[in-house]
Write a protein that holds these residues in place. Structure first.
Motif: not given
Length: 276
Positions: A90-94, A111-116, A148-155
């Motif tokens: 998800l993070g790479t595609l985003a 900003a929404i993607v990195l909000s977590p 945990h995916t939602a929390l980790a994807t921004p990184f």
């Protein structure tokens, strides 16, 4: 001239000395609590006290032979690996989509993607709980993995986006002009060049999931207790030196992850130098 040069040299030396002393004090201040835990994990006493009455490996033995602790370690790896794989995709595609998207809404979406990363974890955990509860995603692995995916994807988004800043889009255009379909272009041209960034993001994502405890407190059932959750429960219910053994293992694991990140950083620099 030499008289004017000497005071400058002396002031520079004093400045560097002061900087080194200040940095050393900060380093000792940050590392002292971690270093203090290591001897306690080898204590023969059932209490966390100094000086040590004796040296023993009993707490490491208890950690690796206890069904409760081993279940928590297994759960941490299951949830961590699964959420890391999902966050990588998800993070790479985003990151790829945001890098090629030209719109005034791009900053808002980012900003929404990195909000977590910005919103306090307890607020995220409460929101996730009330959102997942009607869906039956509490007390099971699926809910924890998704949270945990939602929390980790921004990184992953941050590290891959940083790698894409130096990516030459002419390479993908050249592949497309030669007849390569988009999927083949991604796997043969884009992915090998951004792989250090993807791998770095994956390590950050895994570390985020492995260390997370607040969301687990809200969503996990008895069978999904992770290692940080077990340590948290042990501190509240029964302080055992086994917790210090687990803390030392986690510290070694964190150092290994940081070493991998440094290796990936150097590899990324070598790839950039080779491309340019």
């Amino acid at each position: 001239m030499s008289d004017n040069h000497a005071p400058r040299t002396l002031s520079q030396r004093l400045g560097w000395t002061g900087t080194i002393v200040a940095a050393t004090l900060v380093f000792v201040f940050l590392m002292a609590p971690i270093i203090a835990i290591v001897p306690l994990s080898f204590s023969s006493s059932t209490y966390l006290t100094y000086p040590l009455p004796g040296v023993s490996m009993r707490w490491y033995q208890d950690l690796f032979t206890s069904d409760k602790w081993m279940l928590s370690v297994k759960n941490s790896f299951i949830i961590g690996i699964a959420s890391t794989v999902l966050s990588m995709i998800l993070g790479t595609l985003a990151a790829l989509g945001l890098a090629s998207w030209k719109s005034r809404l791009k900053s808002l979406v980012m900003a929404i993607v990195l909000s977590p990363m910005v919103v306090p974890v307890v607020i995220t955990a409460v929101g996730v709980y009330f959102f997942f509860a009607p869906l039956g995603l509490t007390g099971n692995y699926a809910g924890l993995i998704l949270a945990h995916t939602a929390l980790a994807t921004p990184f992953v988004v941050i590290t891959v986006s940083a790698t894409l800043q130096s990516f030459d889009t002419n390479l993908s255009r050249a592949a497309a002009s030669l007849g390569a379909p988009p999927l083949l272009t991604f796997f043969k041209v884009v992915l090998p060049l951004i792989l250090p960034g993807v791998a770095s993001g994956a390590l950050f994502a895994f570390a985020t999931s492995f260390d997370e405890v607040v969301t687990v407190l809200f969503l996990a059932g008895p069978e999904q207790r992770t290692l940080p959750r077990e340590m948290f429960a042990g501190i509240r219910e029964n302080i055992s030196p086994t917790i210090t053994a687990a803390a030392v293992i986690l510290t070694i694991f964190s150092v290994a992850l940081l070493s991998c990140l440094e290796w990936l950083r150097r590899r990324g620099e070598k790839l950039k130098a080779a491309v340019h």
